[in-house]
Write a protein that holds these residues in place. Structure first.
Motif, PDB file in Angstrom:
ATOM      1  N   SER A 193       0.813  -1.218   0.000  1.00 34.88           N
ATOM      2  CA  SER A 193       0.000   0.000   0.000  1.00 34.88           C
ATOM      3  C   SER A 193       0.843   1.263   0.000  1.00 34.88           C
ATOM      4  O   SER A 193       0.392   2.314  -0.452  1.00 34.88           O
ATOM      5  CB  SER A 193      -0.944  -0.012   1.211  1.00 34.88           C
ATOM      6  OG  SER A 193      -1.838  -1.093   1.106  1.00 34.88           O
TER       7      SER A 193
ATOM      8  N   ARG B 190      -4.213   9.473   0.140  1.00 36.02           N
ATOM      9  CA  ARG B 190      -5.200   8.638   0.845  1.00 36.02           C
ATOM     10  C   ARG B 190      -5.307   7.229   0.289  1.00 36.02           C
ATOM     11  O   ARG B 190      -5.756   6.324   0.977  1.00 36.02           O
ATOM     12  CB  ARG B 190      -6.569   9.295   0.768  1.00 36.02           C
ATOM     13  CG  ARG B 190      -6.695  10.541   1.560  1.00 36.02           C
ATOM     14  CD  ARG B 190      -8.046  11.103   1.235  1.00 36.02           C
ATOM     15  NE  ARG B 190      -8.551  11.965   2.245  1.00 36.02           N
ATOM     16  CZ  ARG B 190      -9.808  12.345   2.297  1.00 36.02           C
ATOM     17  NH1 ARG B 190     -10.666  11.918   1.406  1.00 36.02           N
ATOM     18  NH2 ARG B 190     -10.216  13.155   3.223  1.00 36.02           N
ATOM     19  N   ALA B 191      -4.928   7.045  -0.963  1.00 38.03           N
ATOM     20  CA  ALA B 191      -5.006   5.718  -1.586  1.00 38.03           C
ATOM     21  C   ALA B 191      -4.145   4.703  -0.842  1.00 38.03           C
ATOM     22  O   ALA B 191      -4.376   3.501  -0.951  1.00 38.03           O
ATOM     23  CB  ALA B 191      -4.587   5.791  -3.049  1.00 38.03           C
ATOM     24  N   ARG B 192      -3.181   5.184  -0.065  1.00 38.68           N
ATOM     25  CA  ARG B 192      -2.348   4.274   0.724  1.00 38.68           C
ATOM     26  C   ARG B 192      -3.171   3.483   1.724  1.00 38.68           C
ATOM     27  O   ARG B 192      -2.792   2.398   2.132  1.00 38.68           O
ATOM     28  CB  ARG B 192      -1.287   5.051   1.490  1.00 38.68           C
ATOM     29  CG  ARG B 192      -0.231   5.590   0.611  1.00 38.68           C
ATOM     30  CD  ARG B 192       0.786   6.340   1.392  1.00 38.68           C
ATOM     31  NE  ARG B 192       1.886   6.594   0.491  1.00 38.68           N
ATOM     32  CZ  ARG B 192       3.093   6.824   0.879  1.00 38.68           C
ATOM     33  NH1 ARG B 192       3.386   6.859   2.157  1.00 38.68           N
ATOM     34  NH2 ARG B 192       4.037   7.043   0.003  1.00 38.68           N
ATOM     35  N   TRP B 193      -4.260   4.032   2.162  1.00 39.34           N
ATOM     36  CA  TRP B 193      -5.079   3.370   3.184  1.00 39.34           C
ATOM     37  C   TRP B 193      -6.097   2.407   2.590  1.00 39.34           C
ATOM     38  O   TRP B 193      -6.783   1.702   3.321  1.00 39.34           O
ATOM     39  CB  TRP B 193      -5.759   4.420   4.066  1.00 39.34           C
ATOM     40  CG  TRP B 193      -4.732   5.183   4.832  1.00 39.34           C
ATOM     41  CD1 TRP B 193      -4.254   6.431   4.554  1.00 39.34           C
ATOM     42  CD2 TRP B 193      -3.991   4.726   5.950  1.00 39.34           C
ATOM     43  NE1 TRP B 193      -3.265   6.780   5.438  1.00 39.34           N
ATOM     44  CE2 TRP B 193      -3.090   5.746   6.317  1.00 39.34           C
ATOM     45  CE3 TRP B 193      -3.997   3.544   6.697  1.00 39.34           C
ATOM     46  CZ2 TRP B 193      -2.207   5.631   7.382  1.00 39.34           C
ATOM     47  CZ3 TRP B 193      -3.115   3.428   7.761  1.00 39.34           C
ATOM     48  CH2 TRP B 193      -2.239   4.461   8.092  1.00 39.34           C
ATOM     49  N   ALA B 194      -6.188   2.367   1.249  1.00 43.11           N
ATOM     50  CA  ALA B 194      -7.162   1.467   0.611  1.00 43.11           C
ATOM     51  C   ALA B 194      -6.845   0.000   0.901  1.00 43.11           C
ATOM     52  O   ALA B 194      -7.742  -0.776   1.238  1.00 43.11           O
ATOM     53  CB  ALA B 194      -7.223   1.716  -0.892  1.00 43.11           C
ATOM     54  N   GLY B 195      -5.574  -0.396   0.762  1.00 38.62           N
ATOM     55  CA  GLY B 195      -5.205  -1.796   1.019  1.00 38.62           C
ATOM     56  C   GLY B 195      -5.538  -2.231   2.437  1.00 38.62           C
ATOM     57  O   GLY B 195      -6.246  -3.222   2.631  1.00 38.62           O
TER      58      GLY B 195
ATOM     59  N   GLY C 107      -7.607  -0.827   4.518  1.00 40.15           N
ATOM     60  CA  GLY C 107      -9.060  -0.741   4.716  1.00 40.15           C
ATOM     61  C   GLY C 107      -9.790  -1.918   4.105  1.00 40.15           C
ATOM     62  O   GLY C 107     -10.682  -2.515   4.734  1.00 40.15           O
ATOM     63  N   VAL C 108      -9.404  -2.283   2.881  1.00 41.90           N
ATOM     64  CA  VAL C 108     -10.016  -3.440   2.216  1.00 41.90           C
ATOM     65  C   VAL C 108      -9.711  -4.709   3.002  1.00 41.90           C
ATOM     66  O   VAL C 108     -10.580  -5.559   3.192  1.00 41.90           O
ATOM     67  CB  VAL C 108      -9.517  -3.544   0.758  1.00 41.90           C
ATOM     68  CG1 VAL C 108      -9.817  -4.895   0.150  1.00 41.90           C
ATOM     69  CG2 VAL C 108     -10.139  -2.436  -0.087  1.00 41.90           C
TER      70      VAL C 108
ATOM     71  N   ARG D  27      -3.982  -1.411  -9.794  1.00 42.33           N
ATOM     72  CA  ARG D  27      -4.342  -1.201  -8.385  1.00 42.33           C
ATOM     73  C   ARG D  27      -5.621  -1.961  -8.004  1.00 42.33           C
ATOM     74  O   ARG D  27      -5.687  -2.560  -6.944  1.00 42.33           O
ATOM     75  CB  ARG D  27      -4.520   0.300  -8.145  1.00 42.33           C
ATOM     76  CG  ARG D  27      -4.657   0.651  -6.712  1.00 42.33           C
ATOM     77  CD  ARG D  27      -3.298   0.854  -6.108  1.00 42.33           C
ATOM     78  NE  ARG D  27      -3.460   1.247  -4.714  1.00 42.33           N
ATOM     79  CZ  ARG D  27      -2.693   0.788  -3.754  1.00 42.33           C
ATOM     80  NH1 ARG D  27      -1.706  -0.010  -4.012  1.00 42.33           N
ATOM     81  NH2 ARG D  27      -2.886   1.165  -2.520  1.00 42.33           N
ATOM     82  N   GLN D  28      -6.628  -1.932  -8.866  1.00 43.68           N
ATOM     83  CA  GLN D  28      -7.893  -2.611  -8.551  1.00 43.68           C
ATOM     84  C   GLN D  28      -7.701  -4.124  -8.464  1.00 43.68           C
ATOM     85  O   GLN D  28      -8.316  -4.782  -7.630  1.00 43.68           O
ATOM     86  CB  GLN D  28      -8.969  -2.264  -9.579  1.00 43.68           C
ATOM     87  CG  GLN D  28      -9.383  -0.807  -9.546  1.00 43.68           C
ATOM     88  CD  GLN D  28      -9.846  -0.362  -8.164  1.00 43.68           C
ATOM     89  OE1 GLN D  28     -10.550  -1.069  -7.458  1.00 43.68           O
ATOM     90  NE2 GLN D  28      -9.422   0.836  -7.763  1.00 43.68           N
TER      91      GLN D  28
ATOM     92  N   LEU E 216      -6.112  -4.770  -5.132  1.00 48.09           N
ATOM     93  CA  LEU E 216      -7.093  -4.664  -4.045  1.00 48.09           C
ATOM     94  C   LEU E 216      -8.009  -5.885  -4.014  1.00 48.09           C
ATOM     95  O   LEU E 216      -8.412  -6.336  -2.939  1.00 48.09           O
ATOM     96  CB  LEU E 216      -7.897  -3.374  -4.167  1.00 48.09           C
ATOM     97  CG  LEU E 216      -7.116  -2.096  -3.859  1.00 48.09           C
ATOM     98  CD1 LEU E 216      -7.949  -0.861  -4.202  1.00 48.09           C
ATOM     99  CD2 LEU E 216      -6.671  -2.063  -2.401  1.00 48.09           C
TER     100      LEU E 216
END
Length: 188
Positions: free
Chosen positions: A51, A57-62, A64-65, A109-110, A113
């Protein structure tokens, strides 16, 4: 960097891939301790490291998912859903995360994820399935979710360090993680 890689190798060798037997599931402390088994520890750190390649903020996507998938999987496991070879799939997830680090920007990225979500669900299924009848799911779950979040944050920090080093450090971390995952899979 050598110390980090040595730690990864030691963790892979010292702990069996099956971290889902022989421990308690009744308290917050047991939940906090559970993700410190090699398979979970390496996977949680890897999600954070992967991540760190994103920006803002995209760093927190991994993370969070992963946390969402972990909780969903745990609820499904607690409800009785079980999949064959879950332990092996969890070990394999560590190797997959290593491959994700090696792939770098070549992995959309998707898609990354989606792999994170699938691995998280498997980890959650194992957590939920181990609960005995009448276990205190909420207390235990709060523990393993809190430790998972801390490990993701540590992985983000490690990932930031690796990003600032030469690209070879990132690749070496990915290869080491992949190898550790394959070792865990062989032991599963």
């Amino acid at each position: 960097m050598k110390k980090i890689l040595a730690l990864v190798a030691l963790l892979a060798a010292a702990t069996a891939a099956s971290a889902h037997t022989g421990h308690g599931t009744h308290s917050l402390m047991e939940g906090l301790a559970h993700p410190l088994g090699a398979d979970h520890l390496l996977a949680m750190l890897a999600v954070g490291v992967w991540s760190a390649a994103a920006s803002g903020r995209a760093r927190w996507a991994g993370p969070g998912v992963f946390l969402g998938g972990l909780l969903a999987g745990a609820l499904l496991g607690a409800a009785g859903l079980a999949l064959p070879l879950t332990e092996r799939a969890i070990a394999l997830s560590v190797a997959v995360f290593g491959a994700m680090l090696l792939a770098g920007d070549r992995l959309p990225r998707q898609a990354g994820l989606a792999l994170v979500a699938a691995a998280a669900t498997l980890h959650g299924l194992a957590h939920g399935a181990e609960l005995p009848a009448g276990g205190l799911f909420a207390t235990y779950a709060a523990g393993f979710i809190a430790t998972t979040a801390v490990l993701h944050a540590a992985g983000l920090g490690l990932g930031e360090v690796l990003r600032r080093l030469h690209a070879a450090a990132w690749r070496l971390a990915g290869a080491s993680l992949g190898l550790a995952g394959l070792l865990l899979l062989a032991r599963a």
